[in-house]
Motif scaffolding. Structure first.
Motif, PDB file in Angstrom:
ATOM      1  N   ALA A 173      -7.091  18.503 -13.032  1.00 24.57           N
ATOM      2  CA  ALA A 173      -7.659  17.067 -13.340  1.00 24.57           C
ATOM      3  C   ALA A 173      -6.441  16.300 -13.728  1.00 24.57           C
ATOM      4  N   LEU A 174      -5.810  16.869 -14.732  1.00 28.11           N
ATOM      5  CA  LEU A 174      -4.819  16.180 -15.647  1.00 28.11           C
ATOM      6  C   LEU A 174      -3.544  16.042 -14.854  1.00 28.11           C
ATOM      7  N   THR A 175      -3.076  17.051 -14.251  1.00 28.86           N
ATOM      8  CA  THR A 175      -1.835  17.036 -13.717  1.00 28.86           C
ATOM      9  C   THR A 175      -1.882  15.915 -12.296  1.00 28.86           C
ATOM     10  N   GLN A 176      -3.058  16.214 -11.587  1.00 28.71           N
ATOM     11  CA  GLN A 176      -3.167  15.307 -10.469  1.00 28.71           C
ATOM     12  C   GLN A 176      -3.108  13.732 -10.780  1.00 28.71           C
ATOM     13  N   SER A 177      -3.471  13.337 -12.020  1.00 26.51           N
ATOM     14  CA  SER A 177      -3.688  12.048 -12.470  1.00 26.51           C
ATOM     15  C   SER A 177      -2.185  11.519 -12.521  1.00 26.51           C
ATOM     16  N   ALA A 178      -1.336  12.237 -12.604  1.00 28.24           N
ATOM     17  CA  ALA A 178       0.134  11.740 -12.415  1.00 28.24           C
ATOM     18  C   ALA A 178       0.557  10.926 -11.196  1.00 28.24           C
ATOM     19  N   PHE A 179      -0.505  11.056 -10.252  1.00 28.83           N
ATOM     20  CA  PHE A 179       0.144  10.488  -9.004  1.00 28.83           C
ATOM     21  C   PHE A 179      -0.771   9.253  -8.774  1.00 28.83           C
ATOM     22  N   ASP A 180      -0.657   8.138  -9.374  1.00 28.01           N
ATOM     23  CA  ASP A 180      -1.362   6.782  -9.090  1.00 28.01           C
ATOM     24  C   ASP A 180      -1.352   6.462  -7.602  1.00 28.01           C
ATOM     25  N   ASP A 181      -0.272   6.616  -6.889  1.00 28.10           N
ATOM     26  CA  ASP A 181      -0.237   6.161  -5.566  1.00 28.10           C
ATOM     27  C   ASP A 181      -1.251   6.744  -4.685  1.00 28.10           C
ATOM     28  N   ARG A 182      -1.824   7.893  -5.002  1.00 32.08           N
ATOM     29  CA  ARG A 182      -2.769   8.605  -4.325  1.00 32.08           C
ATOM     30  C   ARG A 182      -4.065   7.800  -4.014  1.00 32.08           C
ATOM     31  N   ILE A 183      -4.344   6.879  -5.033  1.00 31.01           N
ATOM     32  CA  ILE A 183      -5.499   5.981  -5.052  1.00 31.01           C
ATOM     33  C   ILE A 183      -5.326   5.034  -4.127  1.00 31.01           C
ATOM     34  N   THR A 184      -4.096   4.524  -3.933  1.00 31.78           N
ATOM     35  CA  THR A 184      -3.928   3.336  -2.942  1.00 31.78           C
ATOM     36  C   THR A 184      -3.905   4.137  -1.512  1.00 31.78           C
ATOM     37  N   ASN A 185      -3.308   5.164  -1.283  1.00 33.23           N
ATOM     38  CA  ASN A 185      -3.425   5.765  -0.153  1.00 33.23           C
ATOM     39  C   ASN A 185      -4.696   6.149   0.319  1.00 33.23           C
ATOM     40  N   ILE A 186      -5.714   6.547  -0.691  1.00 33.39           N
ATOM     41  CA  ILE A 186      -7.186   7.096  -0.338  1.00 33.39           C
ATOM     42  C   ILE A 186      -7.678   6.012  -0.118  1.00 33.39           C
ATOM     43  N   THR A 187      -7.892   4.795  -0.854  1.00 29.69           N
ATOM     44  CA  THR A 187      -8.678   3.614  -0.725  1.00 29.69           C
ATOM     45  C   THR A 187      -8.191   2.219  -0.083  1.00 29.69           C
ATOM     46  N   GLY A 188      -6.880   2.458   0.090  1.00 33.56           N
ATOM     47  CA  GLY A 188      -6.298   1.193   0.857  1.00 33.56           C
ATOM     48  C   GLY A 188      -6.123   0.092  -0.352  1.00 33.56           C
ATOM     49  N   ARG A 189      -6.298   0.236  -1.346  1.00 30.38           N
ATOM     50  CA  ARG A 189      -6.527  -0.778  -2.528  1.00 30.38           C
ATOM     51  C   ARG A 189      -5.578  -0.426  -3.909  1.00 30.38           C
ATOM     52  N   PRO A 190      -4.850  -1.253  -4.418  1.00 31.77           N
ATOM     53  CA  PRO A 190      -4.128  -0.801  -5.415  1.00 31.77           C
ATOM     54  C   PRO A 190      -5.057  -0.357  -6.866  1.00 31.77           C
ATOM     55  N   ASP A 191      -4.696   0.480  -7.546  1.00 36.07           N
ATOM     56  CA  ASP A 191      -5.417   1.134  -8.490  1.00 36.07           C
ATOM     57  C   ASP A 191      -5.794  -0.071  -9.476  1.00 36.07           C
ATOM     58  N   ALA A 192      -7.121  -0.163  -9.903  1.00 37.70           N
ATOM     59  CA  ALA A 192      -7.455  -1.269 -10.793  1.00 37.70           C
ATOM     60  C   ALA A 192      -7.245  -1.077 -12.222  1.00 37.70           C
ATOM     61  N   GLY A 193      -6.923   0.408 -12.635  1.00 36.21           N
ATOM     62  CA  GLY A 193      -6.780   0.767 -14.087  1.00 36.21           C
ATOM     63  C   GLY A 193      -7.903   1.236 -14.215  1.00 36.21           C
ATOM     64  N   GLY A 194      -7.939   1.938 -15.776  1.00 31.78           N
ATOM     65  CA  GLY A 194      -8.970   2.518 -16.028  1.00 31.78           C
ATOM     66  C   GLY A 194      -9.018   3.905 -16.036  1.00 31.78           C
ATOM     67  N   LYS A 195      -7.706   4.479 -15.464  1.00 30.33           N
ATOM     68  CA  LYS A 195      -7.544   5.846 -15.245  1.00 30.33           C
ATOM     69  C   LYS A 195      -7.741   6.864 -16.574  1.00 30.33           C
ATOM     70  N   HIS A 196      -7.193   6.457 -17.487  1.00 28.09           N
ATOM     71  CA  HIS A 196      -7.416   7.313 -18.875  1.00 28.09           C
ATOM     72  C   HIS A 196      -8.875   7.590 -19.157  1.00 28.09           C
ATOM     73  N   GLU A 197      -9.553   6.486 -19.382  1.00 28.52           N
ATOM     74  CA  GLU A 197     -11.175   6.528 -19.654  1.00 28.52           C
ATOM     75  C   GLU A 197     -11.670   7.324 -18.426  1.00 28.52           C
ATOM     76  N   PHE A 198     -11.307   7.228 -17.152  1.00 23.58           N
ATOM     77  CA  PHE A 198     -12.127   7.792 -16.353  1.00 23.58           C
ATOM     78  C   PHE A 198     -11.917   9.625 -16.435  1.00 23.58           C
ATOM     79  N   LEU A 199     -10.588   9.690 -16.570  1.00 18.27           N
ATOM     80  CA  LEU A 199     -10.226  11.186 -16.814  1.00 18.27           C
ATOM     81  C   LEU A 199     -10.825  11.930 -18.040  1.00 18.27           C
ATOM     82  N   ARG A 200     -10.885  10.962 -19.093  1.00 17.61           N
ATOM     83  CA  ARG A 200     -11.571  11.449 -20.234  1.00 17.61           C
ATOM     84  C   ARG A 200     -12.966  11.922 -20.190  1.00 17.61           C
ATOM     85  N   SER A 201     -13.736  10.824 -19.639  1.00 16.26           N
ATOM     86  CA  SER A 201     -15.160  11.280 -19.288  1.00 16.26           C
ATOM     87  C   SER A 201     -15.588  12.140 -18.177  1.00 16.26           C
TER      88      SER A 201
END
Length: 210
Positions: A173-201
């Motif tokens: 989970a931690l290593t995959q989180s280095a690829f922020d552009d995957r969020i845009t590719n999957i959702t078609g929308r830019p990352d809205a932020g919050g990754k750090h806390e999402f990963l922690r939770s």
């Protein structure tokens, strides 16, 4: 009172042209992999002559290893924070462990230049030929053992095998989180932020609820 951060022994990357070559090497190796990268490609990315790369690092293997060794201060900080976790029965012990595990790495993600190293770690860990270089075994496995041991102390009632697999799943989970552009590719929308806390939770809930 000495905090975990203050207790960290930080070894900064070497200064000057050598550091310039190392940072360029992170980008090129992360994109192309070990076998797909040449010393000349690194020299071109660093905007220096090939002779200067050879002068500082001699061979591709030494250059590659030097990249990981120069970034060992990240793992040293993770271990220092883990060592500061004195009481495995404390209510927030698991939260402290997760913070020690992810925060020093997520700090790399905040700098576009540093995130290449985080991506390179994933590439090396997933490369079938990585055992030939022993980088994971020498520089990352001691960290893994320390975190698995800490998990065993914090969650002693889990079945055999749980703690090691839980660590590896968390690494994924931690290593995959280095690829922020995957969020845009999957959702078609830019990352809205919050990754750090999402990963922690996510990691904390998975460990606690298993």
């Amino acid at each position: 009172m000495t905090t975990a951060r203050n207790a960290t022994t930080t070894r900064k990357p070497p200064p000057g042209r050598a550091e310039q070559i190392l940072r360029a090497g992170e980008r090129v190796f992360a994109r192309n992999g070990y076998h797909g990268t040449t010393m000349r490609q690194v020299a071109d990315a660093a905007e220096v002559g090939l002779s200067l790369v050879v002068y500082h690092f001699k061979t591709k293997d030494r250059l590659y290893r030097a990249i990981f060794e120069a970034r060992q201060y990240v793992n040293e900080e993770r271990l220092a924070r883990l060592a500061a976790l004195r009481d495995p029965t404390a209510p927030d012990a698991l939260d402290q462990l997760v913070s020690a595990f992810i925060d020093p790495v997520l700090a790399l993600h905040d700098d576009p230049a540093d995130v290449w190293y985080a991506r390179l770690v994933l590439r090396e860990a997933s490369d079938p030929s990585s055992q030939e270089r022993d980088i994971i075994a020498e520089l990352f496995d001691p960290l893994a053992r320390a975190f698995v041991t800490a998990l065993e102390r914090i969650l002693p009632d889990r079945p055999p095998g749980f703690h090691a697999w839980a660590y590896l799943f968390s690494v994924g989970a931690l290593t995959q989180s280095a690829f922020d552009d995957r969020i845009t590719n999957i959702t078609g929308r830019p990352d809205a932020g919050g990754k750090h806390e999402f990963l922690r939770s996510y990691i904390t809930a998975a460990l606690r609820g298993a």
